[in-house]
Write an enzyme that holds these catalytic residues in place. Sequence first.
Site, PDB file in Angstrom:
ATOM      1  N   HIS A 163     -78.115 -48.941 -79.780  1.00 53.79           N
ATOM      2  CA  HIS A 163     -77.754 -47.850 -80.687  1.00 53.79           C
ATOM      3  C   HIS A 163     -76.342 -47.353 -80.376  1.00 53.79           C
ATOM      4  CE1 HIS A 163     -81.824 -46.758 -82.512  1.00 53.79           C
ATOM      5  NE2 HIS A 163     -82.072 -47.786 -81.727  1.00 53.79           N
ATOM      6  N   ASN A 164     -75.692 -48.013 -79.438  1.00 59.93           N
ATOM      7  CA  ASN A 164     -74.318 -47.681 -79.076  1.00 59.93           C
ATOM      8  C   ASN A 164     -73.379 -48.415 -80.032  1.00 59.93           C
ATOM      9  OD1 ASN A 164     -71.679 -48.087 -77.780  1.00 59.93           O
ATOM     10  ND2 ASN A 164     -72.591 -47.152 -75.968  1.00 59.93           N
ATOM     11  N   ARG A 165     -72.656 -47.661 -80.870  1.00 55.66           N
ATOM     12  CA  ARG A 165     -71.843 -48.302 -81.906  1.00 55.66           C
ATOM     13  C   ARG A 165     -70.698 -49.115 -81.319  1.00 55.66           C
ATOM     14  NH1 ARG A 165     -75.280 -48.472 -85.819  1.00 55.66           N
ATOM     15  NH2 ARG A 165     -73.565 -49.232 -87.131  1.00 55.66           N
ATOM     16  N   GLY A 166     -70.177 -48.702 -80.160  1.00 50.24           N
ATOM     17  CA  GLY A 166     -69.123 -49.472 -79.515  1.00 50.24           C
ATOM     18  C   GLY A 166     -69.621 -50.825 -79.064  1.00 50.24           C
TER      19      GLY A 166
ATOM     20  N   GLU B  35     -87.223 -46.605 -73.410  1.00 50.20           N
ATOM     21  CA  GLU B  35     -86.813 -45.986 -72.164  1.00 50.20           C
ATOM     22  C   GLU B  35     -86.433 -47.067 -71.163  1.00 50.20           C
ATOM     23  OE1 GLU B  35     -88.515 -42.880 -68.747  1.00 50.20           O
ATOM     24  OE2 GLU B  35     -89.775 -43.498 -70.451  1.00 50.20           O
TER      25      GLU B  35
ATOM     26  N   ASP C 171     -77.110 -54.676 -71.074  1.00 48.48           N
ATOM     27  CA  ASP C 171     -77.156 -53.530 -70.176  1.00 48.48           C
ATOM     28  C   ASP C 171     -75.948 -53.663 -69.270  1.00 48.48           C
ATOM     29  OD1 ASP C 171     -78.745 -51.127 -69.529  1.00 48.48           O
ATOM     30  OD2 ASP C 171     -78.690 -51.975 -67.509  1.00 48.48           O
ATOM     31  N   SER C 172     -75.147 -52.636 -69.246  1.00 49.11           N
ATOM     32  CA  SER C 172     -73.883 -52.741 -68.523  1.00 49.11           C
ATOM     33  C   SER C 172     -73.556 -51.424 -67.852  1.00 49.11           C
ATOM     34  CB  SER C 172     -72.756 -53.137 -69.477  1.00 49.11           C
ATOM     35  OG  SER C 172     -72.657 -52.234 -70.559  1.00 49.11           O
TER      36      SER C 172
ATOM     37  N   GLY D 149     -66.438 -45.632 -73.296  1.00 51.38           N
ATOM     38  CA  GLY D 149     -67.012 -45.477 -71.961  1.00 51.38           C
ATOM     39  C   GLY D 149     -65.963 -45.206 -70.901  1.00 51.38           C
ATOM     40  N   TYR D 150     -66.053 -45.944 -69.802  1.00 46.40           N
ATOM     41  CA  TYR D 150     -65.166 -45.758 -68.656  1.00 46.40           C
ATOM     42  C   TYR D 150     -63.885 -46.591 -68.750  1.00 46.40           C
ATOM     43  CZ  TYR D 150     -69.398 -43.717 -66.601  1.00 46.40           C
ATOM     44  OH  TYR D 150     -70.509 -42.949 -66.358  1.00 46.40           O
TER      45      TYR D 150
END
Length: 217
Positions: free
Chosen positions: A18-21, A49, A78-79, A165-166
Amino acid sequence: MAAGRRRLDPGRLVIATHNRGKLAEIAALVGPLGFDPVAASDLGLPEPEETGDSFEANAALKALAAATAVSLPALADDSGLCVAALGGQPGIHSARWAGSDRDFARAMRNIEERLQQKGATGPDARRACFVAVLALAWPDGHVETVRGEVHGTLVWPPRGSAGFGYDPMFLPDGESRTFGEMSAAEKHGWSPGDPERPGLSHRARAFAALVEACLAG
């Protein structure tokens, strides 16, 4: 194709995020290979979850949840950022450090404050690694996972407004610009026709491994 791996032919592929990036990055990678990416959010799928204790476990559970829900193959990522001086944190909890509102400016300040508390001011004390694990799941429950990593140093203040993000505080080894100062093409510039240059980012490197393992003929 790598021995012992299951191959996936081009077709509709659920991107279980669901993360558009992340969605934009992954869709840009799978599209040229003939896959038709569809977002889990566009299919009305909830975010499961993340109860795993590793990048591999969390990527697999997300991919499996999507694949079994809609009976289509699904790809999940997953990152996270692993900071050596912080014992590998935030690691698998990288998104959680940004809070429910995904405020990564706050998350970056949190990392910097903790590094300052530890006196981590020199480059050697600010080493970090971006990790990405991709999990490809089939509706029958089969899952394949691959990992990509990129090592570098954390800078302060953050530089650049590209990426997400970072990215603005991560300076990859051998580069003079942070991920936040690079275009998507520079950061993820991987092509199936150029296997010797898998791309700079952790996600591009993981994707190159996935193509070799499961998507190449």
